[in-house]
Structure formats: C-alpha cells, structure tokens
Design an enzyme around this catalytic site. Structure first.
Site, mmCIF file in Angstrom:
data_model
loop_
_atom_site.group_PDB
_atom_site.id
_atom_site.type_symbol
_atom_site.label_atom_id
_atom_site.label_comp_id
_atom_site.label_asym_id
_atom_site.label_seq_id
_atom_site.Cartn_x
_atom_site.Cartn_y
_atom_site.Cartn_z
ATOM 1 N N MET A 20 0.733 -1.348 0.207
ATOM 2 C CA MET A 20 0.026 -0.202 0.350
ATOM 3 C C MET A 20 0.859 1.563 -0.263
ATOM 4 S SD MET A 20 -2.991 -0.885 2.826
ATOM 5 C CE MET A 20 -4.173 -2.120 1.895
ATOM 6 N N GLY A 42 2.038 3.770 -4.886
ATOM 7 C CA GLY A 42 2.274 3.861 -6.055
ATOM 8 C C GLY A 42 1.780 3.526 -6.984
ATOM 9 N N LYS A 43 1.142 2.570 -6.822
ATOM 10 C CA LYS A 43 0.052 0.832 -8.283
ATOM 11 C C LYS A 43 -1.178 2.265 -8.741
ATOM 12 C CE LYS A 43 -0.778 -1.727 -5.150
ATOM 13 N NZ LYS A 43 -0.183 -1.360 -3.707
ATOM 14 N N GLU A 63 -6.527 -3.558 -7.946
ATOM 15 C CA GLU A 63 -7.224 -3.416 -6.862
ATOM 16 C C GLU A 63 -7.155 -4.741 -7.016
ATOM 17 O OE1 GLU A 63 -6.290 -1.584 -3.623
ATOM 18 O OE2 GLU A 63 -6.820 -0.106 -4.199
ATOM 19 N N GLN A 123 -5.623 -7.770 -6.381
ATOM 20 C CA GLN A 123 -6.127 -8.793 -5.256
ATOM 21 C C GLN A 123 -7.423 -9.260 -4.680
ATOM 22 O OE1 GLN A 123 -5.097 -5.881 -4.608
ATOM 23 N NE2 GLN A 123 -6.283 -4.906 -3.066
ATOM 24 N N CYS A 156 10.360 0.605 3.924
ATOM 25 C CA CYS A 156 9.680 1.227 4.901
ATOM 26 C C CYS A 156 10.199 2.506 5.954
ATOM 27 C CB CYS A 156 10.237 -0.006 5.846
ATOM 28 S SG CYS A 156 9.872 -0.607 7.909
ATOM 29 N N CYS A 182 11.968 1.970 8.824
ATOM 30 C CA CYS A 182 13.220 2.764 9.042
ATOM 31 C C CYS A 182 14.263 1.728 8.038
ATOM 32 C CB CYS A 182 13.622 0.768 9.851
ATOM 33 S SG CYS A 182 13.200 -0.717 8.488
HETATM 34 ZN ZN LIG Z 1 11.512 -2.004 8.749
#
Ligand SMILES: [Zn+2]
Length: 193
Positions: free
Chosen positions: A11, A14-15, A87, A89, A144, A146
C-alpha cells in the site's frame, strides 16, 4: 502477442498512479484503455458501473468500471483494446482465468495492479493466481520507516495494531494501514525471537 502483466506492491507504493500513467500513455497512442476495479474497494465503497478513480497524485477525470467480478457479461458492449485492472487482489481466481482468456483469445494486453499479501502475510486469491499464470510479474517498490524495503502490511484499528483475520474491518473503527519490512512486521506482531 499480448501479455498478462502483474505489477504488485505494498500500500502506498503508487500502484494507482502507475496505472493512470499507463492509461494516459496508451490514450496518447490512440489505444482505448478500459480501467476495471472491484466494487468492494473500501475507499470508494459505494461505486458501481462507471465512476471516478481516486489517486493521491493524479487529479482529473479518470473513470473506472466497478464490477463484482470480471466476466463476459460485465464487459459486454464496452469497446477497449487494453485492459487495466486496479486492486486486482480482491478478484477471484476465476476472474484472473478470464483475464488470461482476454489476452490469449482476443490478443488484448491485460495489466493488473494490486497487493500481494494481506496484513497477516497471506497471499490474496487473485494475486496468488496471477503469480501462477501472469506472463510478466514486476514489483513496485516502497520503503519501510526503518529504511528497508517494505514488503508487508500492518493494520491499525483506532491506532492499535490489529492482526485479526479478515481483509476489511471497517465496522471495527478507524482502520489504517502501514507498509513495513518483514523485520518490523515481526516486531509489531510480537514474533521477534
Ligand atoms: Zn522496517
């Protein structure tokens, strides 16, 4: 020869923006693109038939056909020579099989965009089928918090991490998602050893 394409990503990667860019590019070359979306997409829950597409980046008058399933009946009378599915899926394996028929029998390219897995790290039915039978599979990457590559989703209900079953839990409260790397996902899920 036309191909069945699957562009997957978490999510926020940028799809839909990529889909709209592809639609624009084909329109400029005098193709007739048709965008199809599942009716149950929660952001646009009430749409049925032709209705606008929402995207964070693109504004404008992009339209999609909102359907329960992709069948000869649902596409009847619509003139198109490239099919874009957003979408993806949320569609079933039989819908994906029909998409492959459009490619193989009509020689029309079908380009699908969607998530690979849900918040519990399990494949969606439509995505599993596409991973099995698509001619071309590519990842749209995201990051992510991180800094590692985000490949999983975490669901929050009213700000709390929620790993309960089920894909759509609108009735539970304010549902948001974050895209994270596997390590952060395990940490949030309490799986870290
Ligand atoms: Zn992470």
């Amino acid at each position: 020869m036309a191909k069945l394409y699957f562009y997957y990503g978490v999510m926020g990667c940028g799809k839909t923006t990529a889909l709209l860019q592809t639609e624009y590019n084909y329109s400029k070359r005098d193709f007739k693109p048709l965008v199809v979306k599942p009716k149950l997409d929660t952001r646009e829950a009430s749409y049925s038939g032709f209705a606008p597409i929402q995207s964070r980046i693109f504004s404008g008058k992009h339209q999609a056909l909102y359907v329960d399933s992709i069948t000869p009946e649902s596409l009847k009378g619509i003139d198109f020579n490239i099919l874009l599915v957003d979408e993806v899926q949320f569609f079933k394996a039989k819908d994906i099989e029909f998409l492959s028929e459009i490619v193989d029998k009509k020689d029309i390219p079908v380009v699908c965009y969607g998530l690979k897995t849900d918040a519990n790290g399990n494949l969606f039915e439509g995505s599993a089928k596409l991973l099995a039978i698509a001619d071309s599979i590519k990842e749209i990457k995201h990051i992510c918090k991180c800094g590692s590559k985000a490949i999983m989703h975490v669901r929050y209900v009213d700000g709390k991490v929620d790993f309960s079953d089920g894909v759509i839990v609108i009735e539970k409260g304010n549902v948001t998602y974050d895209s994270v790397c596997r390590k952060c996902w395990k940490k949030l899920k309490g799986l870290e050893r």
